[in-house]
Motif scaffolding. Sequence first.
Motif, PDB file in Angstrom:
ATOM      1  N   ASP A  96       0.808  -1.222   0.000  1.00  0.00           N
ATOM      2  CA  ASP A  96       0.000   0.000   0.000  1.00  0.00           C
ATOM      3  C   ASP A  96       0.838   1.268   0.000  1.00  0.00           C
ATOM      4  O   ASP A  96       0.326   2.348  -0.337  1.00  0.00           O
ATOM      5  CB  ASP A  96      -0.922   0.023   1.228  1.00  0.00           C
ATOM      6  N   TYR A 119       0.838   3.939  -2.703  1.00  0.00           N
ATOM      7  CA  TYR A 119      -0.474   4.518  -2.989  1.00  0.00           C
ATOM      8  C   TYR A 119      -1.053   5.287  -1.798  1.00  0.00           C
ATOM      9  O   TYR A 119      -2.225   5.673  -1.831  1.00  0.00           O
ATOM     10  CB  TYR A 119      -1.456   3.409  -3.393  1.00  0.00           C
ATOM     11  N   ARG A 172      -9.383   9.020  -2.427  1.00  0.00           N
ATOM     12  CA  ARG A 172      -9.198   7.567  -2.475  1.00  0.00           C
ATOM     13  C   ARG A 172      -9.710   6.989  -3.778  1.00  0.00           C
ATOM     14  O   ARG A 172      -9.165   6.005  -4.295  1.00  0.00           O
ATOM     15  CB  ARG A 172      -9.899   6.922  -1.275  1.00  0.00           C
ATOM     16  N   LYS A 173     -10.749   7.585  -4.341  1.00  0.00           N
ATOM     17  CA  LYS A 173     -11.236   7.142  -5.648  1.00  0.00           C
ATOM     18  C   LYS A 173     -10.190   7.409  -6.724  1.00  0.00           C
ATOM     19  O   LYS A 173      -9.984   6.591  -7.630  1.00  0.00           O
ATOM     20  CB  LYS A 173     -12.548   7.855  -5.988  1.00  0.00           C
ATOM     21  N   SER A 195      -7.520   4.799  -6.332  1.00  0.00           N
ATOM     22  CA  SER A 195      -7.978   3.473  -6.766  1.00  0.00           C
ATOM     23  C   SER A 195      -7.917   3.339  -8.280  1.00  0.00           C
ATOM     24  O   SER A 195      -7.656   2.258  -8.815  1.00  0.00           O
ATOM     25  CB  SER A 195      -9.403   3.208  -6.264  1.00  0.00           C
ATOM     26  N   LEU A 196      -8.163   4.448  -9.009  1.00  0.00           N
ATOM     27  CA  LEU A 196      -8.046   4.404 -10.459  1.00  0.00           C
ATOM     28  C   LEU A 196      -6.607   4.122 -10.882  1.00  0.00           C
ATOM     29  O   LEU A 196      -6.348   3.350 -11.812  1.00  0.00           O
ATOM     30  CB  LEU A 196      -8.508   5.732 -11.065  1.00  0.00           C
ATOM     31  N   LYS A 238      -4.316   2.625  -8.914  1.00  0.00           N
ATOM     32  CA  LYS A 238      -3.935   1.307  -8.395  1.00  0.00           C
ATOM     33  C   LYS A 238      -4.528   0.184  -9.232  1.00  0.00           C
ATOM     34  O   LYS A 238      -3.856  -0.822  -9.513  1.00  0.00           O
ATOM     35  CB  LYS A 238      -4.387   1.179  -6.947  1.00  0.00           C
ATOM     36  N   ASP A 239      -5.785   0.343  -9.626  1.00  0.00           N
ATOM     37  CA  ASP A 239      -6.446  -0.720 -10.393  1.00  0.00           C
ATOM     38  C   ASP A 239      -5.773  -0.955 -11.735  1.00  0.00           C
ATOM     39  O   ASP A 239      -5.785  -2.059 -12.277  1.00  0.00           O
ATOM     40  CB  ASP A 239      -7.915  -0.376 -10.615  1.00  0.00           C
ATOM     41  N   LYS A 240      -5.162   0.075 -12.285  1.00  0.00           N
ATOM     42  CA  LYS A 240      -4.500  -0.057 -13.575  1.00  0.00           C
ATOM     43  C   LYS A 240      -3.019  -0.399 -13.426  1.00  0.00           C
ATOM     44  O   LYS A 240      -2.294  -0.488 -14.422  1.00  0.00           O
ATOM     45  CB  LYS A 240      -4.655   1.241 -14.370  1.00  0.00           C
ATOM     46  N   PHE A 241      -2.541  -0.527 -12.190  1.00  0.00           N
ATOM     47  CA  PHE A 241      -1.135  -0.840 -11.906  1.00  0.00           C
ATOM     48  C   PHE A 241      -0.199   0.126 -12.642  1.00  0.00           C
ATOM     49  O   PHE A 241       0.771  -0.270 -13.275  1.00  0.00           O
ATOM     50  CB  PHE A 241      -0.798  -2.281 -12.305  1.00  0.00           C
TER      51      PHE A 241
END
Length: 799
Positions: free
Chosen positions: A291, A294, A400-401, A404-405, A407-410
């Motif tokens: 984490d 991020y 945080r949103k 997350s965008l 993080k989700d796409k690495f």
Amino acid sequence: MVLMSFFRSRLSVIVLLCILNAGLVCAKDFSELNRTPYLQELTEDSLKYAWGLYTKSMDLLKKGYPSFSMVLLEKAEGIFYRRMGDCDFSWKYIEIALRDLEISRRKNNLYIDKDEENSLHLLGTFNLLKVALNLLHVKTILDTNPWQPDTLRSFYYNWLQRGKVHYWGDCCLYSIKRGELQEALTSCEEALELAQNYDTLSLTKIIQQKHAVQYLIQSFVGNPKELLDGLSRIASPVFSKDEIFRKGTLPLFYLCGMQVARMYEERGDLKQAIQTYRLLLIEIRKYLDRDIPYLLEEEKKEIGMLLQYYLDTMQNFSLRNVEYEPVSELLLEHSLLKEDILSVSPSPICQTEEGRHPLIVGLQQSIDSIYTSLDYYLLPGNPRYFTKFQILADLMDLKRKQVSLIKDKFLLEDIFTGWRDWNDLKKFLKPNEALVKIIDLPINFFDRQYVALVLTSNSSSPRIALLSKKRDMFRIRWKKQEVEKIWNPIYQFLDNQKELYFCLEGDLIDFPWGDIPFQGKKLLETYNLHYLLSIRDFVRLKQGQTDTIPSERNLYGFGGAYFSAPPLSKGLRGQGVQYLPGSREELCSVDTMLPEEWNSHLFLGDEANKTNFLQLSFRTAPHSVIHIATHGFSLLYDETISDGRIVSFKENSWVGTSAYKDPMMRNGFLLTGANRYWNKSIPYDAVYSGIVTAHDVSQMNLFGTDLVILSTCRSASGEIKAGEGLFGLIRAFKMAGAKAILANVDNISDSKTILFITTFYRYWMEGGSMFDAFCRTQRELMKVAPENELLWSGFVLFE
């Protein structure tokens, strides 16, 4: 120490006397635990308001905002505490006392692993005392009202007994923390006996605590790994970021694991104690590392609070045993974890070009609308102040949103993976280079000890240099003892290294290293001194070194801002709103020096305003330079300012103050129009005030910015928080994604600023690196005006 021990023992006696025959409510909502609502409604508006704050604090905790929750808890507790001061123990006070008890217990639970070892555990002791007194209030009300219906009295009595379970459970945890294991076991047994009769829901937790304490008490057999493995079978070390945010504490495993290390130390087995601390660091990293890239700045602060006791305990151990050579390796590994959590680093959104994805920019517009709202800047004295915390929670949800965008796409590549100890760092060093990591270690509640870890390419291990204490820094500089107290302890571990990378903490961030006289010269004449805020910056520099010159650069310059006051002939770029003709001259001179591959965007006069500056966010081109020539400010906090103004100057005072406690709101620079708000009783306007705060900058996205030049007075100033670093413009621009910042640590005149900056550009445009240009500028101006130290040593380049 004798006095401290006496004080602690007397407080413990008071606590024990107060808790006799007392109990505690469960931390969960009363109706949830007992399937029964409160029997009486609160009638007073102030108490209803306080209970609303408590309810909101619990909601924020469930959403993962423990620090927001704590602020509301403390306010609610204060209101109930004042009301209970009038308690005559009549029945009408029963509901007030019960709710007061619930609030104080919840606050106490959140403090269990946040009380620093350096505070002598007084914070925990006083929290327990508050709960004990509240328990006594409830019991006294029950005892003095025997004529109440039996069913009602039985209900409250059973509830009180269930409360004892939780109280004794907390006493057990505090005793573990103090290393008083027999007392911890006694508390556990009290809690277990009560839980069997009154609170079966808590049995599992209490049994786990008892087994963990019994495990610690037994004779040690095996090495630290075997002991911690056995402990992990009783109390799991597994956690997630979201889980500890919602609970506000780390798992029991870590509290008990610290005691394993402490017991090894008490037996004189420092090797095993160090190994225990290392294994605990490994466990913490196992669940945090994924984490860390991020983490938002606000989340880092939360984790820093959760880990404060653990980090401080390790640092105290290192300081007690600083002469034991292997301690240096533990201290460096510990420092790397602390930096990951607390050091200055770019926001996740500012680390990649993908941070400018349309979805992220769309969310940013909603974020900016919150930052520009008046309610975001409400001060504690405002009746609507506590409504601000829902705004803060909404803001964090949006951030945080965004993350997350990413993080989700690495999309983030962590260039720091693969190095975790000093051997990895040593590989980056050339024979003529040395890494000097400054660390401030806690001594007690009032003071800190500075040490330096020195690492070279041929080091067999990091070497520890014991430097000054924090309280002695002013005296050292006043008596000019910098060589004896600061430099010589470091120098003893250097051979012929002339390229020094200083990773700075505490008061040594703005320390005049280059100005130290040594062997007939200033240090900056003999050494190339790199100023860094973390070891991560050192790794970034080393991994990013290249001889390639960008094919295109962009300069965004702000200067010649219009203010109402007339110019001063020898005006300083400091705390005031006089027009600075030199700031316009500076940028125009620089513009004529730029080669053709540079694109110049100058915002002068009316265009040098806050709106244009904020519009740089998400729009800076790759390899950009942001150059700001204007007034800077660094203000002190004054809670007595009640009219909402951002800055106040008393008559004939050179020191400005601000109503905002956050140091990021008290440091910044001024652009066109700032005179309308400067020292005026007008609430702060985040868009049109002309006052750009470090807070404003920290919320921007300046990805692609290679250098920020802060050609202002005191732009390298700020507030230093123990163990957390410098809070000001340097931190703000780093958070926004800037790689390097050239700033000034003091006041400097308009003309001298122009001389330094234009000399710096001249050398830089010749084709060298910005660091080489900075060093050559200092040395040239030192030869020209050796007596004018502010001219050649006032500016600092943080890489």
